[in-house]
Enzyme design. Structure first.
Site, PDB file in Angstrom:
ATOM      1  N   SER A  85       5.031  -6.919  11.505  1.00 38.94           N
ATOM      2  CA  SER A  85       3.798  -6.391  11.582  1.00 38.94           C
ATOM      3  C   SER A  85       3.735  -5.065  12.321  1.00 38.94           C
ATOM      4  O   SER A  85       2.934  -4.400  11.821  1.00 38.94           O
ATOM      5  CB  SER A  85       2.886  -7.729  12.387  1.00 38.94           C
ATOM      6  N   ARG A 143      -0.732  -3.158  19.514  1.00 40.23           N
ATOM      7  CA  ARG A 143      -0.827  -4.566  19.740  1.00 40.23           C
ATOM      8  C   ARG A 143      -2.519  -4.766  19.389  1.00 40.23           C
ATOM      9  O   ARG A 143      -2.824  -5.780  19.116  1.00 40.23           O
ATOM     10  CB  ARG A 143      -0.583  -5.027  21.311  1.00 40.23           C
ATOM     11  N   HIS A 153      -2.872  -4.963  15.918  1.00 45.16           N
ATOM     12  CA  HIS A 153      -2.131  -6.191  15.591  1.00 45.16           C
ATOM     13  C   HIS A 153      -3.049  -7.427  15.764  1.00 45.16           C
ATOM     14  O   HIS A 153      -3.270  -8.081  14.865  1.00 45.16           O
ATOM     15  CB  HIS A 153      -0.909  -6.554  16.010  1.00 45.16           C
TER      16      HIS A 153
END
Length: 228
Positions: free
Chosen positions: A22, A45, A48
């Site tokens: 990812s 992050r 994400h």
């Protein structure tokens, strides 16, 4: 010794592979950015967590934010003070415990509710005041993902009452005072901050940012151990 984080990574090989894949997709699709390597770990992050590439650009860092976070986390003397319980629940208990971090939030405490009703303020304001009275703000990572009034109050406590958090992760979401609260936090020079400009934000983003900072701290601690 492994070159990979062990405490702040997914616990299974399959989970780690999915997460790393990812991140690779995000790196490929995010386009250009002006963040340094450590800052990008935080922004990536956050992307994400929400699959929203707008955070590449909306996220801003005080120049001392990453260093302040590393000092607080690796110093084993800090804590996370949050505006809502969702942040405390969302943070990984084993990861926090590894660094000796505790979490605190007071939004539903009876005395906080009573004070908010008596003074015609919000619970979030009173919760931050309670944290300050208890000596919890000083040296803390303050995570705000829901209540703009909490972020505005933390800025006031810093400027008027001498509160000194280690770092503010200011990401309240919403339409009333959310953008303005983050603009205000970004004027601070006394305390480092990470903010998301505009209306976007939320507790999920605060959790993602703090998890990224924990990962950076683990990597830094490993590098120190290898060098010693």
């Amino acid at each position: 010794m492994s070159s990979l984080n062990t405490v702040t990574e997914q616990l299974t090989a399959a989970g780690r592979a999915i997460e790393h894949d990812s991140f690779a997709v995000i790196d490929q699709e995010a386009g250009p950015h002006t963040y340094d390597d450590a800052q990008w770990q935080v922004v990536r992050r956050m992307i994400h967590a929400n699959a929203d590439f707008d955070f590449n650009g909306l996220t801003e860092f005080h120049e001392g934010a990453i260093a302040a976070a590393m000092s607080a986390i690796l110093g084993q003397r800090s804590r996370v003070v949050a505006d809502v319980e969702m942040i405390c629940v969302g943070l990984s208990a084993p990861r926090l415990a590894h660094f000796g971090l505790t979490t605190h939030q007071f939004i539903s405490d009876a005395d906080v509710i009573a004070a908010a009703q008596a003074e015609n303020t919000t619970r979030a304001v009173q919760a931050m005041r309670k944290a300050h009275r208890g000596g919890l703000l000083d040296g803390a990572i303050v995570g705000i993902g829901n209540a703009p009034t909490a972020l505005i109050e933390v800025v006031r406590l810093i400027r008027e009452e001498g509160a000194r958090p280690a770092l503010i992760v200011g990401m309240p979401v919403g339409f009333v005072s959310a953008a303005e609260s983050k603009d205000l936090a970004a004027t601070l020079r006394e305390v480092p901050w990470i903010v998301i400009r505009g209306r976007k934000g939320g507790s999920t983003l605060v959790v993602a940012a703090i998890h990224a900072l924990l990962g950076l701290a683990e990597a830094q601690a490993r590098e120190r151990a290898l060098a010693s």
